[in-house]
Design a protein around this motif. Sequence first.
Motif, PDB file in Angstrom:
ATOM      1  N   MET A  91      -9.365   1.110   1.638  1.00 60.02           N
ATOM      2  CA  MET A  91      -8.859   0.196   3.236  1.00 60.02           C
ATOM      3  C   MET A  91      -8.213  -1.520   1.863  1.00 60.02           C
ATOM      4  O   MET A  91      -9.340  -2.158   1.347  1.00 60.02           O
ATOM      5  N   TRP A 127     -14.155  -5.888   9.975  1.00 60.96           N
ATOM      6  CA  TRP A 127     -14.534  -5.390   8.245  1.00 60.96           C
ATOM      7  C   TRP A 127     -15.469  -6.631   8.131  1.00 60.96           C
ATOM      8  O   TRP A 127     -16.238  -6.099   7.936  1.00 60.96           O
ATOM      9  N   ALA A 267     -12.356   1.899  10.339  1.00 56.92           N
ATOM     10  CA  ALA A 267     -11.043   2.065  10.106  1.00 56.92           C
ATOM     11  C   ALA A 267     -10.454   3.745  11.272  1.00 56.92           C
ATOM     12  O   ALA A 267     -11.293   4.086  11.510  1.00 56.92           O
ATOM     13  N   HIS A 287      -4.841  -1.088   5.501  1.00 59.40           N
ATOM     14  CA  HIS A 287      -4.734   0.267   5.568  1.00 59.40           C
ATOM     15  C   HIS A 287      -4.924   1.317   4.516  1.00 59.40           C
ATOM     16  O   HIS A 287      -6.107   0.779   2.831  1.00 59.40           O
TER      17      HIS A 287
END
Length: 304
Positions: A91, A127, A267, A287
């Motif tokens: 990520m 996160w 995620a 992403h």
Amino acid sequence: MEIDPVAAGAEASPQGLVDYLSTTPELAKLLTAEKALVFRGFGVTEETLDPVMDRLLPNRLAYVHGNSPRTKVGKNVYTSTEYPPEFTISMHNELSYAHQWPSRLMFFCHTAAETGGATPVVDGVRWLESLDPEVRAAYTGGVRYTQNLHDGFGLGKSWQDTFETSDRDEVEAFLSSTEANWEWKPDGGLRVTQDRPSTTRHPVTGVEVWFNQSDQWHPAALGDETAKSLAEVLPPDELPQSVTFADGSPIPDEYVIQVRDRGLESAVDVDWRQGDVLLIDNVLVGHGRRPFTGRRRVLVAMSD
């Protein structure tokens, strides 16, 4: 959030999507609220993509100073990171190591993989909160990124590919505006060093999000065996890219591994279908890419 022709009240065609986007003035607010939008079922193709991008990306940007391998296929349109399919791409927020970064990213699925190949997205607040207090505290002073860019032949990317020019003056003018330090090396290569924060705040909501690529620049967190072997034979300051804390002290291996793994664990996968268009807020959402088999072609473009 998924938006299909029924939800949009639009024709199931590329023009239907363009019409919907042209008459949706609250798209920016919707993206901030939802963080990621998937436009599905409109039959978008590479040939009909430009009008869609014109509405999703107000000021399409070049991938200047990007560190991942890509191929430019149109007007500031690129292939997604060209990395062996058997590996996971962890990520990250695009260009979070740079002085400026795009606010939006758009992905287009030309060809979905035979198996796998999802694009995972992660909420940057989630996160950050997933990390141990010890790790978060260690990163408060920021991080230092170092790039060693060759002159056309060597490991990693060349400075010409990285800055999309072969003019040294243009490179120096760009770097002068970024608060980076750099030096031209005797072999014609370029070393760039940048101190950056480890978190940032969203310009609209003000929320603090995890926002650095330390795990992708640190040899301990690499999944590529070739890259790991390279890190074992070269000193850190000679690697194509490396990272430390901003004071120059090393980042412990277990810290970057925790950052990598918890980002992936937090995620949500976007499983591609041909013709899908994904728009994300590049600050609120990180992403990556899951491993895949078969042919996969996903294009990406970005905007400020």
